[in-house]
Design an enzyme around this catalytic site. Structure first.
Site: not given
Length: 688
Positions: A491, A590
């Site tokens: 991220e 995820e």
């Protein structure tokens, strides 16, 4: 996951992909065991309108083998388009990263993306962004039931993913062992995080052993913690929020706080302080380095700047102490001394330090009574293609003073081997990768693979340390075949805020450096990065060998009975589609669901009641797994489940009615399967 709510846009972006409605879908008759959901219309929990559902089916454009071909059902979309909004980790989160807390953690920081993304576009209908694939029906989705209307999605919180607890640097040679209650590294900041304490609601299960005591946590002086100056941290000013009634310091920033360093949180890789304007209903407050926090609307007039800094400094001091205590508690011996459900642990009756653990139990291996018990849990099934994992106590620089326990990692791996053959790590600090490799060797696990993780931070010192350690791990490895690849950054683009362009360039340069090193060493391993599903574009796809997207329906406020379908649909439209015409693999890096702590309605708004939107709970977690796990196994969806174990120290990131940061595990911190939770056995089929 890492950071507060991550958002996912449905924009076309730079990929130049055509609007979903322009694609012609050919249906395939496969997986006839996919049964239709209830006949008739289902009520949309968000607006009360009826929604017709059809059967699961498949699209020809890259979606082979995804279900049967029923008659297309009418669109589930209505005239409104909800837009949640935020996500994870700040640059402060140093190396190695922890699996992540959960989304609300970063509520104090803007999602760094705003409603400006909708400006200057022609919506297909009122309040609906033109770039969204609104005409796609649920009939192209293999999951049951079908997805709800398109809406901006969230990613995991700071709490989730790497943001949870920034991991630290290589730990000096230490003997393996347990963690003691007298050692700060053995304790959580709060001894009883799952019991009612003030505004903190009890979770689905109660604390045990070391966590059930009423002893006060050990005080830790952040000034005593070693620091290399690479982890800047500063809390976000307390802004009035029309979108969120509570705000939290991002997990990554919190981890950095452990180092006791206060600094400006600039955009990733030196990003600007302007808020990202890509998504979200409200402009950000300009803290792009913050975690995936919900949108925060600035106060009119700007407020008192001086007072804000004073309050911020005080808050930072408090958070530093909290994070230091919490992060250090990451290596709690609780995991090592509790007996797993359906398995009797033969040792570790009391918490111990890492060194004491080794002295008492030796270097645990497959023949140790405790390990045999852990590896014989009939309630665990190997149905997950991969699981996100970060060992406890790998926060840098805390691990230099309180080294993580090798035996605890070995215990964890003994459990993980019953759930998956593929583990993803977030960083290289504190010997975490070496400990996992040692555990696999001692347990003589022959089919376990590892995705190496490299934490990329705005501070070059951190990134450099992480990458150099990756090279050492690779160069020292006895067998490279145990590695599936290297994930450079988690991220990173989300944390870059509005300065994604320069951040992407820097990230790609790091990825290319790793590729060049592998090539020089004749190492054939894919190099990738993981980010929010909507942060991927054609340029990043070209640079990465694998497209890895973090997709969290919970933070999108998606009702659990629609979450599996929504997740697959989002991934297909935003990530799989980008790889069309290439041979690149796509992985959901995820995805998961919290077992308790409240509910999330997306859009940064308060839920009207405690049953609206995405509700955290064991029943809901079971439902999501029921709809997702076995079908994903059948149709070959590749993903990493977030996550195996709860991380109690993350309770420090819970806020108001959002108390899910520490409850994303299938098991509690003692490796006990949560009461009432049932992992699907998928008819005996296992992940390979």
């Amino acid at each position: 996951m890492s950071g507060p709510n991550r958002t996912y846009s449905f924009g076309e972006g730079d990929d130049g992909l055509a609007h979903p409605s322009s694609r012609t879908h050919a249906m395939h008759s496969q997986y006839d065991d996919v049964s239709p959901i209830s006949d008739g219309a289902r009520m949309n929990p968000m607006n009360g309108q009826g929604m017709d559902h059809g059967l699961a089916s498949v699209l020809e454009d890259g979606r082979q083998g995804w279900g049967r071909s029923p008659e297309p059902s009418p669109s589930l979309l209505t005239g409104s388009s909800a837009t949640p909004g935020m996500d994870n980790l700040g640059p402060g989160a140093v190396g190695g990263g922890i699996s992540g807390i959960a989304l609300s953690v970063a509520n104090s920081h803007d999602r760094l993306s705003g409603v400006e993304a909708l400006m200057g576009t022609d919506g297909q209908e009122a309040n609906i962004p033109a770039e969204r694939g609104l005409s796609t029906t649920g009939s192209d989705n293999p999951y049951v039931p079908e997805p709800p209307e398109y809406r901006y999605s969230y990613g995991s919180n700071i709490a989730l993913g790497a943001a949870a607890a920034p991991a630290g640097q290589l730990t000096p040679g230490q003997s393996v062992s347990h963690l003691s209650s007298t050692n700060p590294s053995q304790r959580n900041l709060y001894d009883i995080p799952y019991q009612d304490v003030g505004g903190l609601n009890a979770g689905p299960y109660q604390r045990h052993s070391a966590y059930s005591s009423n002893d006060l946590p050990v005080d830790i002086n952040p000034d005593e913690i070693v620091d290399d100056g690479d982890d800047g941290f500063v809390p976000a000013p307390n802004s009035g929020s029309g979108a969120r009634k509570s705000q939290a310091i991002p997990a990554a920033a919190g981890g950095a706080a452990a180092g006791g360093v206060l600094g400006n949180l600039g955009g990733l890789f030196g990003g600007k302080s302007a808020a990202d304007t890509s998504y979200g209903p409200v402009p950000g407050a300009g803290l792009e380095a913050g975690e995936k926090g919900r949108w925060v609307k600035p106060k009119p007039g700007g407020g008192n700047k001086k007072r804000g800094w004073i309050v911020g400094a005080i808050l930072a001091f408090i958070i530093i102490g909290a994070i230091v205590g919490g992060a250090v508690g990451g290596t709690i011996g609780h995991r090592g001394n509790e007996e797993p459900s359906s398995a009797s642990s033969a040792s570790s009756s009391s918490t111990q330090t890492a060194t004491e653990d080794t002295s008492v139990n030796g270097d645990l291996d497959k023949n140790s009574a405790e390990i045999k018990a852990l590896m014989n849990n009939k309630n665990l099934h190997k149905v997950f293609p991969g699981i996100d994992y970060t060992p406890w106590g790998v926060q840098y620089p805390l691990c230099l003073k309180y080294p993580p326990s090798q035996n605890n990692v070995t215990r964890d791996m003994a459990v993980l081997t019953q759930l998956t053959n593929n583990v993803r790590l977030y960083g290289t600090d504190c010997n975490q990768t070496e400990m996992v490799l040692h555990a696999i060797d001692k347990l003589e696990i022959k089919d376990m693979k590892i995705w190496l993780g490299v934490w990329i931070d705005s501070n070059e010192t951190t990134s450099r340390r992480q990458i150099d350690q990756l090279y050492k791990i690779i160069d020292d490895a006895k067998d490279i075949s145990i590695f599936n690849g290297a994930i450079v950054g988690n991220e990173a683009l989300y944390r870059a805020g509005s300065d994604k362009t320069s951040a992407q360039t820097t990230l790609i340069n790091y990825m290319q450096e790793v590729k060049d090193h592998f090539k020089k060493k004749n190492i054939d391993l894919p190099v990738a990065t993981s980010d929010l599903g909507d942060n991927w574009d054609a340029t990043l796809v070209q640079a990465a060998d694998v497209v890895m997207a973090n997709v969290h329906p919970f933070f999108g406020g998606i009702p659990v009975d629609q979450a599996a379908a929504w997740t697959w649909r989002f991934w297909q439209d935003h990530n799989v589609a980008l790889t069309k015409g290439t041979n690149k693999k796509q992985i959901i890096s995820e995805v998961g669901w919290p077992s308790g702590g409240g509910n999330d309605c997306g859009q940064g708004a308060n839920c009207p009641n405690d049953t609206a939107g995405a509700v955290a709970g064991v029943d809901e977690l079971n439902k999501f797994m029921e709809d997702w796990v076995c079908q994903a196994l059948d149709n070959g969806t590749d993903y990493f489940w977030f996550e195996a174990f709860d991380e109690p120290w993350k309770i420090v990131y819970n806020t108001g009615k959002e108390n899910w940061e520490d409850k994303w595990g299938l098991m509690d911190s003692a490796r006990n399967l949560k009461p009432g939770l049932k992992i699907p056995d998928c008819g005996g089929k296992t992940a390979t």
